[in-house]
Scaffold this active site. Structure first.
Site, short mmCIF file in Angstrom:
data_model
loop_
_atom_site.label_atom_id
_atom_site.label_comp_id
_atom_site.label_asym_id
_atom_site.label_seq_id
_atom_site.Cartn_x
_atom_site.Cartn_y
_atom_site.Cartn_z
N HIS A 37 86.90 55.93 66.78
CA HIS A 37 86.47 54.61 67.23
C HIS A 37 84.96 54.70 67.37
CE1 HIS A 37 85.90 50.97 69.56
NE2 HIS A 37 85.24 51.68 70.46
N CYS A 107 86.76 48.67 64.05
CA CYS A 107 85.55 48.97 64.81
C CYS A 107 84.47 49.63 63.94
CB CYS A 107 85.88 49.85 66.01
SG CYS A 107 86.65 51.42 65.55
#
Length: 167
Positions: A37, A107
């Site tokens: 992420h 993301c």
């Protein structure tokens, strides 16, 4: 004429698997060292994208804890005001919460887009190439239907770009 103000731009990288993917990778998922992420830190805030849209928080203050690594992307002349306007427009178009897809629009896609806007540089390819590497394995293909249904929204942020705070 005064030189422009320069603001540092950082990429925060988190391993969502907390090391598990690294142990499984060679056997099941190819050589990728983690489930990453990412977020962009600029103007004293951390900005990220998930199934709830674009969010922000103080750097390192999501429930993911501190980042596993920090990459210096460069610096920008883009002011906070212009940047927030840019994020609001992204939140109404390309990066609405319902546009989130774990493999194709996530993301890392957001971090790459924002890094290029701010600095003209992309984030490292070892991050952006990971979804296609996973999907190129038999295990990745077998898991794709399940993984496509996953919606990730790191907790601990505030929605960006909507005056009512709704996503």
């Amino acid at each position: 004429m005064e030189p422009p103000n320069l603001y540092p731009v950082k990429l925060y990288v988190y391993d969502l698997s907390k090391g598990l993917a690294r142990r499984l990778s060679p056997i099941m998922l190819g050589e990728g060292p983690g489930v990453r992420h990412t977020s962009i830190v600029v103007h004293k805030d951390e900005f990220f994208f998930g199934s709830g849209g674009i969010s922000s928080c103080p750097p390192g203050r999501t429930l993911l804890g501190p980042p596993d690594s920090v990459v210096d992307v460069g610096s920008t002349e883009v002011t906070e005001e212009i940047f927030l306007e840019y994020l609001a427009s992204l939140g109404e178009s390309l990066f609405r919460g319902e546009a989130y897809n774990l493999f194709e629009h996530n993301c890392n896609t957001f971090s790459n887009e924002v890094a290029q806007f701010l600095t003209g540089r992309k984030i490292p390819s070892y991050i952006t190439d990971l979804p296609s590497e996973v999907l190129s394995t038999p295990f990745g293909q077998a898991l794709r239907p399940l993984l496509d249904s996953i919606q990730i929204q790191p907790p601990g942020g505030n929605t960006v770009g909507r005056p009512d705070g709704q996503s």
